[in-house]
Design a protein around this motif. Structure first.
Motif, PDB file in Angstrom:
ATOM      1  N   LEU A 137       0.920  -1.333   0.071  1.00 26.98           N
ATOM      2  CA  LEU A 137      -0.052  -0.008  -0.041  1.00 26.98           C
ATOM      3  C   LEU A 137       0.698   1.309   0.071  1.00 26.98           C
ATOM      4  O   LEU A 137       0.612   2.444  -0.853  1.00 26.98           O
ATOM      5  N   LEU A 138       1.933   1.253   0.885  1.00 29.43           N
ATOM      6  CA  LEU A 138       2.888   2.423   0.962  1.00 29.43           C
ATOM      7  C   LEU A 138       3.509   2.700  -0.556  1.00 29.43           C
ATOM      8  O   LEU A 138       3.618   3.724  -0.927  1.00 29.43           O
ATOM      9  N   ILE A 139       3.934   1.687  -1.169  1.00 31.92           N
ATOM     10  CA  ILE A 139       4.505   1.798  -2.586  1.00 31.92           C
ATOM     11  C   ILE A 139       3.652   2.570  -3.400  1.00 31.92           C
ATOM     12  O   ILE A 139       3.742   3.268  -4.133  1.00 31.92           O
ATOM     13  N   LEU A 140       2.222   1.801  -3.420  1.00 30.93           N
ATOM     14  CA  LEU A 140       1.158   2.326  -4.379  1.00 30.93           C
ATOM     15  C   LEU A 140       0.899   3.972  -4.250  1.00 30.93           C
ATOM     16  O   LEU A 140       0.852   4.839  -5.072  1.00 30.93           O
ATOM     17  N   VAL A 141       0.832   4.232  -2.726  1.00 25.33           N
ATOM     18  CA  VAL A 141       0.542   5.618  -2.402  1.00 25.33           C
ATOM     19  C   VAL A 141       1.901   6.497  -3.028  1.00 25.33           C
ATOM     20  O   VAL A 141       1.514   7.659  -3.822  1.00 25.33           O
ATOM     21  N   GLY A 142       3.037   6.017  -2.778  1.00 32.21           N
ATOM     22  CA  GLY A 142       4.213   6.833  -3.390  1.00 32.21           C
ATOM     23  C   GLY A 142       4.127   6.731  -4.882  1.00 32.21           C
ATOM     24  O   GLY A 142       4.752   7.857  -5.396  1.00 32.21           O
ATOM     25  N   GLU A 143       3.593   5.844  -5.553  1.00 33.28           N
ATOM     26  CA  GLU A 143       3.458   5.713  -7.144  1.00 33.28           C
ATOM     27  C   GLU A 143       2.333   6.705  -7.468  1.00 33.28           C
ATOM     28  O   GLU A 143       2.195   7.144  -8.639  1.00 33.28           O
ATOM     29  N   HIS A 144       1.586   7.463  -6.611  1.00 36.30           N
ATOM     30  CA  HIS A 144       0.289   8.317  -7.180  1.00 36.30           C
ATOM     31  C   HIS A 144       0.612   9.586  -6.218  1.00 36.30           C
ATOM     32  O   HIS A 144      -0.030   9.867  -5.271  1.00 36.30           O
ATOM     33  N   PRO A 145       1.551  10.577  -6.599  1.00 36.97           N
ATOM     34  CA  PRO A 145       1.918  11.780  -5.710  1.00 36.97           C
ATOM     35  C   PRO A 145       0.872  12.614  -5.607  1.00 36.97           C
ATOM     36  O   PRO A 145       0.683  13.397  -4.743  1.00 36.97           O
ATOM     37  N   HIS A 146      -0.321  12.738  -6.516  1.00 39.15           N
ATOM     38  CA  HIS A 146      -1.532  13.228  -6.526  1.00 39.15           C
ATOM     39  C   HIS A 146      -2.553  12.841  -5.769  1.00 39.15           C
ATOM     40  O   HIS A 146      -3.630  13.431  -5.715  1.00 39.15           O
TER      41      HIS A 146
END
Length: 269
Positions: free
Chosen positions: A31-40
């Motif tokens: 989940l953390l990686i996915l959040v990082g891949e969606h900066p907006h």
């Protein structure tokens, strides 16, 4: 006008439920990686869908990440974004590897000579990861985003990273990386790629001539460890209308000199 070079996540972000880690820590990291891949920002439902983690579990885990400052929640848009703690950790990791304090002055000197963008990348699984970037002074140029991934087969840095990787790593990558055609000249044949990587190792540099994006060219050299294996790739990238391939190849000695300095100074080598 600015033009993106070899940036972007080449493998996509979707995940199937079968790929979901069984342990709690693994799911939280997903989940953390996915959040990082969606900066907006990304919604809870999008997080659950892309991660394969059930909504209720995603909600519990991402809220735990929020409490630690790794993720921020915007209640107005109901979206999760990278938190300042995550940024801080990223900065600390960059300092540990020398990507900022050590690499920046060297890369700036290269850009002063070339008037083009200078980029630094490392091997990350079956892709390469942009870790540092210096913008060129001209109004039309190449832009990159540290923290983004790029493909190996159609970028100059990707070819160099494969060419100077340990033999078993190089063989494995050449056998299994995806050969998606991104640009008009992308390599889509595995034998052709093997030859390009062989030449990169023989010549000490690699090029990309409108392979990842139309209208962009790049040249890269390896930053080597003392044992001769690659630590990073250093590249100059430019719009095709301004730089011929021969122009970029003429910059190889400058890049190699900078790479030698980086290889001696980077603490993560």
């Amino acid at each position: 006008m600015q033009t993106n070079d070899d940036t972007g996540d080449s493998d996509g972000r979707g995940n199937t439920a079968a790929e979901v880690p069984a342990d709690v820590v693994g799911r939280a990291m997903r989940l953390l990686i996915l959040v990082g891949e969606h900066p907006h920002g990304i919604t809870l439902s999008e997080l659950a869908r892309e991660s394969g983690v059930p909504v209720s579990t995603s909600h519990r885990l991402v809220n735990s990440l929020c409490r630690e400052g790794l993720v921020d929640f915007d209640p107005s848009g109901k979206r999760y974004r990278p938190g300042l703690r995550l940024f801080q950790l990223g900065q600390q990791a960059g300092q540990a590897y020398g990507f900022a304090g050590t690499a920046l002055p060297v890369m700036q000197r290269v850009t002063e000579r070339t008037e083009e963008a200078t980029l630094l990348s490392v091997l990350d699984g079956t892709r390469h990861l942009y870790v540092h970037y210096v913008d060129g002074p001209l109004p039309v140029g190449v832009r990159s985003e540290p923290g983004r991934h790029g493909p190996l087969h159609c970028t100059s840095m990707g070819k160099v990273l494969m060419a100077f990787a340990p033999e078993e790593v190089r063989s494995d990558l050449l056998a299994r990386i995806d050969l998606t055609p991104y640009g008009p000249n992308s390599i889509t044949d595995r034998a052709t790629l093997r030859e390009a990587v062989r030449l990169a190792r023989e010549n000490g540099y690699a090029t990309a001539d409108e392979e990842h994006h139309a209208g962009l060219r790049a040249v890269a050299v390896p930053v080597l460890r003392p044992d001769g294996t690659v630590f990073a790739a250093l590249s100059t990238a430019a719009p095709a209308f301004r730089r011929t391939l021969a122009d970029l190849i003429a910059l190889v000695p400058l890049l190699q000199s900078a790479a030698t300095e980086l290889g001696a100074r980077l603490p993560g080598r």
